[in-house]
Design a protein around this motif. Structure first.
Motif, PDB file in Angstrom:
ATOM      1  N   PRO A 246       0.826  -1.183   0.062  1.00  0.00           N
ATOM      2  CA  PRO A 246       0.048  -0.062   0.047  1.00  0.00           C
ATOM      3  C   PRO A 246       0.855   1.240   0.044  1.00  0.00           C
ATOM      4  N   THR A 247       0.552   2.372  -0.711  1.00  0.00           N
ATOM      5  CA  THR A 247       1.161   3.605  -0.965  1.00  0.00           C
ATOM      6  C   THR A 247       1.785   4.117   0.409  1.00  0.00           C
ATOM      7  N   PRO A 248       0.793   4.384   1.365  1.00  0.00           N
ATOM      8  CA  PRO A 248       1.675   4.744   2.901  1.00  0.00           C
ATOM      9  C   PRO A 248       2.588   3.925   3.285  1.00  0.00           C
ATOM     10  N   VAL A 249       2.390   2.612   3.058  1.00  0.00           N
ATOM     11  CA  VAL A 249       3.289   1.970   3.733  1.00  0.00           C
ATOM     12  C   VAL A 249       4.626   2.024   2.933  1.00  0.00           C
ATOM     13  N   THR A 250       4.352   2.276   1.571  1.00  0.00           N
ATOM     14  CA  THR A 250       5.826   2.348   0.839  1.00  0.00           C
ATOM     15  C   THR A 250       6.543   3.682   1.106  1.00  0.00           C
ATOM     16  N   ALA A 251       5.572   4.588   1.663  1.00  0.00           N
ATOM     17  CA  ALA A 251       6.327   5.899   2.245  1.00  0.00           C
ATOM     18  C   ALA A 251       6.929   5.680   3.532  1.00  0.00           C
ATOM     19  N   PHE A 252       6.411   4.656   4.202  1.00  0.00           N
ATOM     20  CA  PHE A 252       7.175   4.466   5.605  1.00  0.00           C
ATOM     21  C   PHE A 252       8.436   3.795   5.250  1.00  0.00           C
ATOM     22  N   PHE A 253       8.408   2.877   4.376  1.00  0.00           N
ATOM     23  CA  PHE A 253       9.519   2.199   4.065  1.00  0.00           C
ATOM     24  C   PHE A 253      10.697   2.752   3.505  1.00  0.00           C
ATOM     25  N   ALA A 254      10.256   3.877   2.982  1.00  0.00           N
ATOM     26  CA  ALA A 254      11.213   4.740   2.360  1.00  0.00           C
ATOM     27  C   ALA A 254      11.969   5.912   3.320  1.00  0.00           C
ATOM     28  N   VAL A 255      11.513   6.001   4.452  1.00  0.00           N
ATOM     29  CA  VAL A 255      11.950   6.791   5.388  1.00  0.00           C
ATOM     30  C   VAL A 255      12.495   6.141   6.832  1.00  0.00           C
ATOM     31  N   ALA A 256      11.724   5.851   7.638  1.00  0.00           N
ATOM     32  CA  ALA A 256      12.275   5.541   8.931  1.00  0.00           C
ATOM     33  C   ALA A 256      13.097   4.253   8.891  1.00  0.00           C
ATOM     34  N   PRO A 257      12.562   2.974   8.512  1.00  0.00           N
ATOM     35  CA  PRO A 257      13.590   2.198   8.414  1.00  0.00           C
ATOM     36  C   PRO A 257      14.757   2.200   7.486  1.00  0.00           C
ATOM     37  N   LYS A 258      14.945   2.954   6.760  1.00  0.00           N
ATOM     38  CA  LYS A 258      16.189   3.272   5.988  1.00  0.00           C
ATOM     39  C   LYS A 258      16.980   4.027   6.936  1.00  0.00           C
ATOM     40  N   VAL A 259      16.405   5.252   7.583  1.00  0.00           N
ATOM     41  CA  VAL A 259      17.339   5.979   8.446  1.00  0.00           C
ATOM     42  C   VAL A 259      17.928   4.919   9.623  1.00  0.00           C
ATOM     43  N   ALA A 260      17.021   4.095  10.169  1.00  0.00           N
ATOM     44  CA  ALA A 260      17.451   3.220  11.351  1.00  0.00           C
ATOM     45  C   ALA A 260      18.533   2.335  10.668  1.00  0.00           C
ATOM     46  N   ALA A 261      18.286   1.846   9.693  1.00  0.00           N
ATOM     47  CA  ALA A 261      19.284   0.776   9.127  1.00  0.00           C
ATOM     48  C   ALA A 261      20.659   1.404   8.814  1.00  0.00           C
TER      49      ALA A 261
END
Length: 491
Positions: A246-261
């Motif tokens: 889902p598009t908002p999930v994709t938006a989430f993937f693009a920011v917070a998990p990427k910063v944490a990783a």
């Protein structure tokens, strides 16, 4: 038994974990109609967690028998994670209600994933690193497949799960090798052991005293972390998951998990394996170069804007890794600044994508943007700002993000890598300009529906304003990033 004072450095994570459990109970008792209530409380819990982080102890504090570390670097990156999670959750609410996916488990999963991310950033042991990573990943697997009625969403979740399990296996195998050859999993103990080997020139006699087994283990760990940040050649999950989720999930993937990783990647390589810079630097240089090249060229042929954003994110990861490849404090400062600026750029772009709705139906084709400059000039202008910033056009914030990492690699005389980065920026401008051409020079199609609610326009306005005015007042962000990087190297 852990005494109460030892819990204080981890109080933000403890609070957020308890909040997640409480929100789950609230959702169970109130039923499906509680989604907005649970989501609002989740955002509030993110704000309280951020306040607890800022009020935490000064300096570097290690607790939980050396498993958990709190320092300036952790606080800064955690604040970025919380901002990304909160804004992505706010972006989601209208979409979930419109698509009939409004279930209280959604914000709870966001909270649990964020707890995992905070633990990742503060990991001070290979074991706690793995636990935080898995808590994040298990929640993300579920939200990727959250739209149970969509084959694409289920496929995205399954692909992410299978490939994520593979990366977890790589991480565990690498950690077991490191433990087998060095006899410890703690970051400080690893650093001391590697420093002793380098000084003595013993323990296998390979690579200046460092055992070949440790090097192989480090390669496996780097491969697993490269998967989490979607760096080439471990990027294969990104386009399919970005498109199918889902598009908002994709938006989430693009920011917070990427910063944490990315924060975890930096901490693992700088702190315990700082003595092996010459070894891991080669891996990061190759991953950075390949990510920039693939992100630039593979996105040109895309017709789905979410897949285009996936390849764009791969390219941006490559640029961020430039700072890590430099291996210096200035390089890490560049990584931190880049990830901080990447959050509003990505959220702004996905806010526009979430606005791409015609007659109540979500559309994702780049050609669906045709004539947007005439039908929705404000929306088109905001997307132009995002695209120009991602391309690195001055004086927008994206230009300064790239400037910091380029300066770091040039100072380390990685001239070839810098040239590859500049050329990749030029090539990537092709598909960013393609979107702008479609919006302003193609004939208008059916106009988009007006966004429901104020969340999308508000986030889009704030993101656009930040990107436009950053050059006027960069000191607060760059100064905080420098302090965060200094705390990492000082530790």
């Amino acid at each position: 038994m852990v005494s109460f004072p030892d819990l204080m450095p981890a109080l933000p994570e403890i609070f957020l974990a308890c909040a997640g459990m409480a929100l789950l109970l609230i959702g169970v008792f109130l039923g499906e109609r509680s989604t907005r209530i649970v989501a609002s409380l989740a955002v509030l819990s993110f704000l309280i967690t951020g306040a607890l982080l800022l009020m935490g102890p000064d300096g570097r504090v290690v607790t939980f028998s050396g498993m958990f570390v709190a320092d300036g670097f952790a606080v800064f990156m955690k604040i970025l994670v919380l901002i990304g999670s909160a804004l992505a959750l706010i972006l989601s609410l209208d979409y979930l209600e419109h698509e009939g996916m409004s279930r209280f488990e959604y914000p709870v999963l966001f909270v649990l994933a964020t707890v995992g991310m905070l633990l990742m950033v503060s990991a001070n042991n290979l074991i706690s690193l793995y636990l935080g990573l898995e808590l994040q990943s298990l929640s993300l697997y579920v939200v990727a497949a959250f739209n149970r009625d969509s084959e694409r969403s289920s496929e995205a979740g399954l692909k992410y799960f299978v490939l994520g399990a593979l990366s977890s296996g790589l991480l565990l195998y690498g950690a077991s090798l490191i433990y087998g050859f060095l006899g410890t999993t703690g970051f400080e103990a690893l650093a001391q052991a590697l420093s002793g080997q380098a000084a003595a020139g013993t323990a296998g006699g390979a690579l200046g005293g460092t055992s070949m087994g440790v090097i192989i283990g480090l390669v496996f760990v780097c491969a697993a972390l490269a998967f989490k940040v979607s760096a080439v050649p471990f990027h294969m999950w990104t386009p399919d998951v970005y498109e199918g989720a889902p598009t908002p999930v994709t938006a989430f993937f693009a920011v917070a998990p990427k910063v944490a990783a990315m924060a975890l990647f930096v901490r693992v390589l700088v702190e315990p394996f700082g003595q092996l810079t010459d070894q891991w630097q080669q891996i990061i240089v190759v991953a950075s170069a390949l990510s920039m090249i693939l992100g630039a060229y593979a996105a040109i042929a895309q017709t789905n804007i979410k897949r285009l954003m996936a390849y764009s994110s791969i390219g941006h990861v490559g640029f961020a890794l430039l700072g890590l490849a430099a291996g210096t404090q200035q390089g890490i400062t560049g990584v931190i600044v880049y990830m901080a600026i990447y959050i509003p750029m990505s959220l702004g772009a996905f806010a526009v994508i979430l606005s791409m709705r015609i007659n109540g139906k979500q559309v994702e084709g780049i050609q669906d943007l045709a004539g947007l400059g005439k039908t929705s000039p404000g929306l088109a202008f905001a997307l132009v700002i995002m695209m120009f910033s991602m391309a690195g056009i001055p004086p927008l914030a994206g230009f300064f993000a790239k400037l910091y990492v380029f300066r770091a690699v040039i100072e380390q005389q990685f001239y070839v890598l810098a040239v590859i980065g500049v050329l990749a920026s030029v090539v990537s401008a092709v598909y960013y300009l393609k979107i702008i051409r479609v919006m302003y020079f193609d004939e208008p199609k059916v106009a988009f529906d007006k966004p429901e609610g104020a969340a999308i326009p508000a986030i889009l306005a704030v993101s656009t304003l930040f990107i436009v005015v950053f050059w006027l007042l960069p000191a607060p962000l760059t100064g905080a990033a420098q302090a965060a990087a200094a705390s990492l190297f000082g530790g």
